[in-house]
Design a protein around this motif. Structure first.
Motif, PDB file in Angstrom:
ATOM      1  N   LEU A 355      -5.155 -18.657 -51.410  1.00  0.00           N
ATOM      2  CA  LEU A 355      -4.555 -19.049 -52.170  1.00  0.00           C
ATOM      3  C   LEU A 355      -4.681 -18.383 -53.373  1.00  0.00           C
ATOM      4  CD1 LEU A 355      -3.613 -22.687 -52.813  1.00  0.00           C
ATOM      5  CD2 LEU A 355      -2.568 -20.572 -51.270  1.00  0.00           C
ATOM      6  N   LEU A 356      -6.370 -18.104 -54.408  1.00  0.00           N
ATOM      7  CA  LEU A 356      -6.537 -17.569 -55.567  1.00  0.00           C
ATOM      8  C   LEU A 356      -6.901 -15.431 -54.799  1.00  0.00           C
ATOM      9  CD1 LEU A 356     -10.092 -18.827 -56.650  1.00  0.00           C
ATOM     10  CD2 LEU A 356      -8.000 -18.703 -58.315  1.00  0.00           C
ATOM     11  N   GLU A 357      -7.060 -15.321 -53.828  1.00  0.00           N
ATOM     12  CA  GLU A 357      -7.031 -14.104 -53.488  1.00  0.00           C
ATOM     13  C   GLU A 357      -5.184 -13.724 -53.172  1.00  0.00           C
ATOM     14  OE1 GLU A 357      -8.699 -11.871 -51.865  1.00  0.00           O
ATOM     15  OE2 GLU A 357     -10.861 -12.983 -52.860  1.00  0.00           O
ATOM     16  N   LEU A 358      -4.644 -14.767 -52.297  1.00  0.00           N
ATOM     17  CA  LEU A 358      -3.201 -13.961 -52.723  1.00  0.00           C
ATOM     18  C   LEU A 358      -2.280 -13.998 -53.959  1.00  0.00           C
ATOM     19  CD1 LEU A 358      -0.960 -13.892 -50.708  1.00  0.00           C
ATOM     20  CD2 LEU A 358      -0.225 -16.064 -50.979  1.00  0.00           C
ATOM     21  N   GLN A 359      -2.917 -14.858 -54.523  1.00  0.00           N
ATOM     22  CA  GLN A 359      -2.324 -14.400 -56.318  1.00  0.00           C
ATOM     23  C   GLN A 359      -2.578 -13.455 -56.821  1.00  0.00           C
ATOM     24  OE1 GLN A 359      -2.974 -18.192 -58.489  1.00  0.00           O
ATOM     25  NE2 GLN A 359      -3.199 -17.219 -61.506  1.00  0.00           N
ATOM     26  N   ASN A 360      -4.097 -12.880 -55.940  1.00  0.00           N
ATOM     27  CA  ASN A 360      -4.100 -11.466 -56.518  1.00  0.00           C
ATOM     28  C   ASN A 360      -3.583 -10.277 -56.204  1.00  0.00           C
ATOM     29  OD1 ASN A 360      -6.115 -12.903 -58.604  1.00  0.00           O
ATOM     30  ND2 ASN A 360      -7.859 -12.814 -56.853  1.00  0.00           N
ATOM     31  N   GLN A 361      -3.737 -10.863 -54.661  1.00  0.00           N
ATOM     32  CA  GLN A 361      -2.547  -9.651 -54.208  1.00  0.00           C
ATOM     33  C   GLN A 361      -1.432  -9.781 -54.761  1.00  0.00           C
ATOM     34  OE1 GLN A 361      -2.404 -10.492 -50.475  1.00  0.00           O
ATOM     35  NE2 GLN A 361      -4.918 -10.420 -49.883  1.00  0.00           N
ATOM     36  N   ILE A 362      -0.387 -10.549 -55.455  1.00  0.00           N
ATOM     37  CA  ILE A 362       0.732 -11.051 -55.151  1.00  0.00           C
ATOM     38  C   ILE A 362       0.873 -10.209 -56.512  1.00  0.00           C
ATOM     39  CG2 ILE A 362       3.002 -11.760 -56.254  1.00  0.00           C
ATOM     40  CD1 ILE A 362       2.024 -14.240 -54.543  1.00  0.00           C
ATOM     41  N   GLU A 363      -0.085 -10.253 -57.711  1.00  0.00           N
ATOM     42  CA  GLU A 363      -0.347  -9.163 -58.499  1.00  0.00           C
ATOM     43  C   GLU A 363      -0.497  -8.106 -58.827  1.00  0.00           C
ATOM     44  OE1 GLU A 363      -2.903 -11.337 -61.208  1.00  0.00           O
ATOM     45  OE2 GLU A 363      -2.149 -13.390 -61.695  1.00  0.00           O
ATOM     46  N   GLU A 364      -1.372  -8.120 -57.337  1.00  0.00           N
ATOM     47  CA  GLU A 364      -1.637  -6.230 -57.087  1.00  0.00           C
ATOM     48  C   GLU A 364       0.186  -5.676 -56.734  1.00  0.00           C
ATOM     49  OE1 GLU A 364      -5.167  -5.958 -54.970  1.00  0.00           O
ATOM     50  OE2 GLU A 364      -5.741  -6.375 -56.297  1.00  0.00           O
ATOM     51  N   ASN A 365       0.515  -6.098 -55.735  1.00  0.00           N
ATOM     52  CA  ASN A 365       1.901  -6.404 -55.086  1.00  0.00           C
ATOM     53  C   ASN A 365       2.945  -5.664 -56.220  1.00  0.00           C
ATOM     54  OD1 ASN A 365       0.327  -6.263 -52.486  1.00  0.00           O
ATOM     55  ND2 ASN A 365       1.011  -7.790 -52.571  1.00  0.00           N
ATOM     56  N   TYR A 366       2.830  -6.669 -57.624  1.00  0.00           N
ATOM     57  CA  TYR A 366       4.096  -6.074 -58.051  1.00  0.00           C
ATOM     58  C   TYR A 366       4.036  -5.484 -59.061  1.00  0.00           C
ATOM     59  CZ  TYR A 366       6.258  -7.382 -62.254  1.00  0.00           C
ATOM     60  OH  TYR A 366       7.591  -7.165 -63.386  1.00  0.00           O
ATOM     61  N   VAL A 367       1.740  -4.919 -59.310  1.00  0.00           N
ATOM     62  CA  VAL A 367       2.066  -3.487 -60.233  1.00  0.00           C
ATOM     63  C   VAL A 367       2.606  -1.749 -58.869  1.00  0.00           C
ATOM     64  CG1 VAL A 367       0.725  -2.220 -60.696  1.00  0.00           C
ATOM     65  CG2 VAL A 367       0.439  -4.098 -61.305  1.00  0.00           C
ATOM     66  N   LYS A 368       1.912  -2.050 -58.331  1.00  0.00           N
ATOM     67  CA  LYS A 368       2.600  -1.555 -56.741  1.00  0.00           C
ATOM     68  C   LYS A 368       3.969  -1.219 -56.856  1.00  0.00           C
ATOM     69  CE  LYS A 368      -1.981  -1.880 -54.063  1.00  0.00           C
ATOM     70  NZ  LYS A 368      -2.309  -2.487 -53.101  1.00  0.00           N
ATOM     71  N   GLN A 369       4.492  -2.207 -56.377  1.00  0.00           N
ATOM     72  CA  GLN A 369       6.085  -2.526 -56.704  1.00  0.00           C
ATOM     73  C   GLN A 369       6.915  -0.691 -57.864  1.00  0.00           C
ATOM     74  OE1 GLN A 369       8.286  -3.356 -53.991  1.00  0.00           O
ATOM     75  NE2 GLN A 369       6.645  -4.406 -53.113  1.00  0.00           N
ATOM     76  N   LEU A 370       6.198  -1.812 -59.215  1.00  0.00           N
ATOM     77  CA  LEU A 370       6.785  -0.473 -60.193  1.00  0.00           C
ATOM     78  C   LEU A 370       6.376   0.580 -60.032  1.00  0.00           C
ATOM     79  CD1 LEU A 370       5.160  -3.146 -63.484  1.00  0.00           C
ATOM     80  CD2 LEU A 370       8.141  -2.781 -62.339  1.00  0.00           C
ATOM     81  N   LEU A 371       5.256   0.944 -59.566  1.00  0.00           N
ATOM     82  CA  LEU A 371       4.308   2.564 -59.203  1.00  0.00           C
ATOM     83  C   LEU A 371       5.834   2.995 -58.320  1.00  0.00           C
ATOM     84  CD1 LEU A 371       1.084   2.509 -59.228  1.00  0.00           C
ATOM     85  CD2 LEU A 371       2.217   3.008 -60.888  1.00  0.00           C
TER      86      LEU A 371
END
Length: 580
Positions: A355-371
């Motif tokens: 869940l921690l890894e998934l939470q980090n990936q979600i945050e990273e994906n959010y930034v990637k989506q913006l980019l």
């Protein structure tokens, strides 16, 4: 049904499964117990039946032995001579010592024969004029019995009868006619009456087979006439004789195990009545105890399983709560499972980690989506350049036509339409008609360069124009034909594009009249290795791979030399079938 089950919670499903397994286990064990106990009782019945059969056989052997004793006594010379003299002369032996001695000898013979069987209680010999006895005194009733016996034997036409002893249920009487063997006549010399202690015979046989402690009764039948039964025997109902099995009968609140035997020696039927509870009582008690223990054991296992189930559901529900917190953005790892070394601790620790890894990936994906959004905006801006180039070509074409430069205008126009085609057609499969339109624009540009040295002929069934083919695959083959055929020959290069139709598929051929494709290029295509420097092999391998990705295995792309050039063939499915 499946939809209804999907709405039930896992806890309810597992609880239902636990209860079902427990009930099924109880039922299976109960049926198995009944089966095993039934088989065991059947074996006991068979053993008891065999024991009782041995008892009846031994009883009959004893009776047959007594019957032989009576026969030996009846045919004894001394008995024959004594009874023959007494029957003819009415002798008196009071003064004749020879007769006195003869009479004494007869008494001794009777005593000797009686002593040959411990079960004979008395022997009486009735002559025409005198009677001999051993074992008990003769009464006036015996004379009446003797006449009755004689009458019965005459009616039955037999020389031997077996009868119950008068007023003695434990005794049996054997009566035999003494024939006159000296005169060979049909008349007789008298009768022999042997009284037998049946109770002693039966008791002895019961002791041998260890049956004395059981409530056991014996009945002997001669035809339908009862000639003996053990004392105090209840009134059992009449039952048919079953010589190959056993029966059960309920009398005065007690179940009895009934067996019947027909022995050929005497022609009698033996019926035994054995108390079933004395035979299988211990088995039934053991079965009851086993069933009780089984039910208690299953209940204990069910209780333990329910406890384990409850504990497991507690940890499972905590995982479900973690998922809810995660969805709400409030997830924090718990510390209660960090020090546990069992499977539950392992699962929770790894679940928290995931869940921690998934939470980090979600945050990273959010930034990637913006980019990515920003990159897409830039890509849209860059797409303005091809459109600007296309518009510029259109302007050049319009200017060339105004200045009466028709060919230049057509070339620019074809190049613009090819660019529009590349911009608008983004699918891997396009219609055959679109591909042919693109090829015509491409060939128009090439004709401006090669003039009369290049000629392309079309023979394509228009009913196939809506069928799907790989984008630019045919154009690639035409381009390769121009490169390796036209540029290596002096005469006119003729490229033919034609089709052959089938009900559910069609062939699309591209054939030229060049020198033929080189063998190393064909080999590269077959091995899916396009390493040729001129790009021909690479293009063919690319088409081959696209065909394998886009269509089932039965459809293919092949290239071969015809002897007069090269032919490339596409075998493709028909989706929009409108007739051949």
């Amino acid at each position: 049904m499946k939809k209804k089950l999907s709405g039930i919670s896992i806890k309810s499903k597992l609880l239902f499964l636990l209860v079902s397994v427990s009930l099924i286990s109880v039922i299976i064990l109960f049926i198995f117990t009944l089966y095993v106990s039934g088989e065991y009782e059947e074996k006991i019945y068979q053993i008891q039946r065999n024991n009782l059969k041995i008892v009846t056989e031994n009883i009959e052997k004893e009776l047959m032995g007594i019957n032989e004793i009576s026969q030996l006594l009846a045919f004894n010379d001394g008995v024959q001579d004594r009874l023959a003299r007494g029957g003819t002369s009415g002798i008196s032996d009071s003064l004749d010592y020879g007769l006195i001695r003869q009479k004494r000898d007869v008494y001794n013979l009777i005593k000797t024969y009686k002593g040959q069987s411990p079960y004979i209680t008395s022997v009486i010999v009735y002559g025409k004029a005198e009677t001999f006895n051993e074992g008990r005194a003769i009464t006036a009733k015996d004379e009446g019995f003797a006449k009755e016996y004689q009458k019965r034997m005459n009616e039955a036409g037999t020389s031997t009868i077996w009868l119950p002893l008068e007023k003695q249920t434990a005794a049996l009487t054997l009566v035999r006619v003494i024939p006159d063997i000296g005169n060979l006549s049909e008349s007789d010399l008298g009768m022999i009456q042997i009284e037998i202690n049946m109770e002693a015979i039966i008791q002895k046989q019961f002791e041998k087979e260890l049956l004395t402690g059981n409530q056991l009764y014996l009945q002997i039948l001669n035809g339908k006439q009862e000639i003996y039964h053990t004392g105090d025997m209840p009134d059992f109902p009449a039952m048919p004789v079953s010589s190959d099995g056993y029966q059960k009968v309920h009398v005065k609140g007690t179940d009895f195990f009934v067996t019947s035997f027909e022995n050929s020696g005497m022609g009698w039927t033996y019926k035994t009545f054995l108390n079933i509870n004395q035979v299988t009582g211990s088995v039934r008690n053991l079965k009851a105890v086993f069933v009780i223990c089984m039910v208690v054991g299953v209940l204990m296992v069910a209780a333990a399983s329910f406890h384990v189930f409850k504990v497991m559901m507690k940890h499972f529900n905590e995982m479900a709560d973690k998922i809810k917190d995660f969805n709400q953005g409030e997830f924090l790892p718990e510390t209660q499972y960090q020090d546990r070394k069992d499977e539950i601790g392992y699962v929770h620790q790894n679940f928290d980690h995931l869940l921690l890894e998934l939470q980090n990936q979600i945050e990273e994906n959010y930034v990637k989506q913006l980019l990515l959004k920003e990159a897409q905006l830039k890509a849209l801006q860059q797409q303005l350049n091809p459109h600007f180039l296309f518009n510029t070509l259109q302007t050049i074409s319009w200017s060339a036509k105004i200045n009466h430069q028709k060919e230049l205008g057509e070339i620019v126009d074809s190049l613009g339409k090819m660019m529009r085609f590349n911009l608008e057609e983004n699918n891997a499969l396009i219609t055959l008609g679109s591909e042919l339109g693109f090829i015509r624009h491409y060939v128009r540009i090439q004709n401006y360069r090669y003039q009369e040295r290049l000629r392309v002929e079309y023979d394509v069934n228009e009913k196939l124009y809506e069928e799907r083919i790989p984008k630019l695959a045919v154009q690639n083959v035409v381009e390769n034909a121009i490169k390796y055929a036209l540029e290596t020959m002096m005469e006119t290069c003729v490229i033919k594009i034609f089709t052959e139709t089938e009900p559910d598929a069609f062939y699309l051929h591209v054939e030229d009249n060049g020198p033929g494709i080189r063998k190393e290029i064909l080999r590269a295509k077959e091995e899916l290795k396009g390493l040729n420097a001129d790009g021909i092999g690479i293009g063919l391998v690319n088409i081959q791979q696209r065909m394998q990705l886009l269509f089932p295995p039965e459809y293919y792309f092949e290239v071969r030399n015809t002897g007069n050039g090269t032919r490339a063939t596409f075998y493709l499915p028909r989706v929009n079938v409108k007739g051949a």
